[in-house]
Design an enzyme around this catalytic site. Structure first.
Site, PDB file in Angstrom:
ATOM      1  N   TYR A   1     -29.412  16.299  14.160  1.00 45.44           N
ATOM      2  CA  TYR A   1     -30.481  15.570  14.840  1.00 45.44           C
ATOM      3  C   TYR A   1     -31.704  15.474  13.954  1.00 45.44           C
ATOM      4  O   TYR A   1     -32.181  16.469  13.391  1.00 45.44           O
ATOM      5  CB  TYR A   1     -30.857  16.259  16.158  1.00 45.44           C
ATOM      6  CG  TYR A   1     -32.239  15.873  16.648  1.00 45.44           C
ATOM      7  CD1 TYR A   1     -32.513  14.553  17.011  1.00 45.44           C
ATOM      8  CD2 TYR A   1     -33.263  16.813  16.713  1.00 45.44           C
ATOM      9  CE1 TYR A   1     -33.779  14.179  17.427  1.00 45.44           C
ATOM     10  CE2 TYR A   1     -34.537  16.440  17.126  1.00 45.44           C
ATOM     11  CZ  TYR A   1     -34.790  15.128  17.482  1.00 45.44           C
ATOM     12  OH  TYR A   1     -36.035  14.756  17.893  1.00 45.44           O
TER      13      TYR A   1
ATOM     14  N   CYS B   1      -7.114  -5.240   3.730  1.00 43.86           N
ATOM     15  CA  CYS B   1      -8.210  -5.300   4.703  1.00 43.86           C
ATOM     16  C   CYS B   1      -9.434  -6.075   4.197  1.00 43.86           C
ATOM     17  O   CYS B   1     -10.100  -6.750   4.984  1.00 43.86           O
ATOM     18  CB  CYS B   1      -8.612  -3.894   5.133  1.00 43.86           C
ATOM     19  SG  CYS B   1      -7.302  -3.026   6.028  1.00 43.86           S
TER      20      CYS B   1
ATOM     21  N   ALA C   1       0.832  -1.211   0.000  1.00 45.04           N
ATOM     22  CA  ALA C   1       0.000   0.000   0.000  1.00 45.04           C
ATOM     23  C   ALA C   1       0.861   1.253   0.000  1.00 45.04           C
ATOM     24  O   ALA C   1       0.711   2.132  -0.844  1.00 45.04           O
ATOM     25  CB  ALA C   1      -0.940  -0.001   1.213  1.00 45.04           C
TER      26      ALA C   1
END
Length: 450
Positions: free
Chosen positions: A422, A44, A12
């Site tokens: 929210y 990964c 990488a």
């Protein structure tokens, strides 16, 4: 004369360095060598490839050697560096070829830790570190028609491979030297990991020491432990990794306390002509203010870009990390950032923590989910130090938010009043982050203003 850049390692960090250096200064003569057959791949996702969520290994490759060559990078696979003469600035390859350099980049990654027991080299015993390992495991499972597997180790890779083996229809047993999987997490959070394993028919053997691997009677292999014998068709050794620093040590480069290559904020090593990037080197932790070794692909890519910028003539620093990390286990998100109590104590803090449980959206909204969130702060200063979370939904997003808070050096008081989006389908008016921070403030002694 063109400046010659030689990069050792193609996982990488090396390809990231090559790509960025070439973009910044197209006149550079860049050579990247990799002893394996693949470069520029994502490690990964390998468990998801083995579990057949990702069907084709080519999906894990970000950029082929041909693409790099089109951009002017001389990529050589199946080639290994044998020696580096720093005085002469020459890399000698196995076989005798010499590659002179003006700039050298080490991107040698990590190597798997082996237990050192008899039989660990038997057919059917694997480690999972590089793409060829994943290809080999997947091929072996299919061709040998594996029905049973043993995973030795209960860290990130071990847990992700539980799901991969089960997705492949393989009955799985985890053998762990410790009492709990992923021991960095709070034991109460770890109990949810154990429950998830049991719910998905994963057998867990804790506090178990492995002693040998032999030929099996009913299966291909038999694992000998201090708790008895277990047989399986395939065994995965997932007990950790160490930085691959053999060349660096032979060159006389300084190593950090972690055993990885020591670098500065520009990714330079103790020798001015040598850089190091990725899993073989350290990174600066912005919370502990110490140099640490956390081998993750996203860190490697960022360090490679920084090294490439500097090599290409654009001074850049890598500002560090806060230790954010996450993994998935069946229906659970499991994530953490910053320091745990042990790490906070080692860094000189006075850690205090709390763990709260709550629904991440209002109970009136269908599909509510319960989340466990642990926060850690310094009792002396109120500085926010770390967080851990686990639940079916919302753990990673909250850890990402709290990573930004750690990056900015916020106090627990500031975390308690963060302005978060929210709306009833997504969260409560007081998010679990607010609730956890305010509860933790109640546990802390009265502090003078900062």
């Amino acid at each position: 004369m063109k400046r010659r850049v030689v990069i050792i390692g193609g996982g990488a960090g090396g390809p990231s360095t090559a790509a960025e250096a070439g973009r910044r200064d197209p006149s550079l003569a860049i050579t990247m060598i990799e002893k394996g057959e693949y470069i520029s791949y994502a490690a990964c996702p390998m468990p998801y490839y083995i579990g057949d969520v990702i069907k084709d290994e080519k999906k894990l490759i970000a950029r082929t050697p041909e693409k790099f060559r089109e951009g002017g990078v001389d990529v050589r696979t199946g080639v290994e560096a044998e020696n580096v003469d720093l005085a002469a600035q020459v890399v000698t390859l196995v076989g005798g070829e010499a590659l002179p350099f003006d700039v050298l980049v080490l991107a040698t990654g990590t190597r798997p830790i082996l237990p050192g027991i008899p039989g660990e080299d038997r057919e059917g015993v694997f480690t999972l570190k590089q793409l060829p390992d994943a290809v080999g495991i997947k091929q072996f499972i299919r061709e040998s028609r594996c029905r049973t597997a043993i995973i030795v180790g209960a860290g990130f890779i071990g847990m992700e491979m539980c799901e991969a083996f089960r997705e492949a229809g393989v009955e799985t047993t985890v053998v762990n030297r410790g009492s709990m999987p992923v021991p960095r997490w709070d034991p109460e959070l770890g109990q949810l990991v154990v429950k998830s394993l049991l719910d998905h028919q994963i057998r867990m053997m804790a506090d178990t020491t492995i002693q040998a691997i032999e030929k099996g009677e009913t299966c291909r292999l038999r694992l000998i432990t201090d708790q008895g014998k277990i047989e399986a068709d395939v065994i995965l050794l997932a007990i950790g990794v160490r930085p691959s620093v053999g060349l660096a040590g032979e060159m006389g480069l300084a190593l950090g306390k972690t055993g990885a290559v020591a670098v500065d904020f520009s990714q330079k090593t103790s020798h001015p002509a040598v850089y190091a990037v990725g899993d073989c080197c350290e990174a600066y932790h912005r919370v502990s203010r110490r140099w640490v070794h956390i081998p993750l692909g996203d860190i490697a890519n960022k360090q490679g870009r920084v090294a490439g910028c500097n090599i290409g003539g654009f001074p850049t620093i890598f500002p560090g990390i806060v230790g954010a990390q996450a993994f998935k286990l069946f229906d659970l998100e499991i994530a953490a950032t910053g320091l745990d109590e042990r790490e906070a104590l080692a860094a000189g803090f006075h850690p205090v923590s709390n763990l709260v449980w709550g629904d991440v959206v209002p109970l009136s909204v269908p599909g509510t989910t319960r989340l466990g969130l642990k926060l850690i702060a310094d009792e002396a200063t109120g500085l926010f130090l770390g967080a851990q979370a686990i639940g079916p939904h919302g753990a990673v997003s909250r850890i990402n938010t709290l990573s930004a808070a750690l990056w900015s050096g916020l106090s627990i008081d500031e975390v308690a009043y963060l302005d978060l989006a929210y709306s009833p389908p997504f969260s409560r008016a007081w998010d679990l982050i607010h609730i956890a921070a305010q509860d933790l403030m109640k546990k802390m002694v009265r502090r003078p203003p900062r």
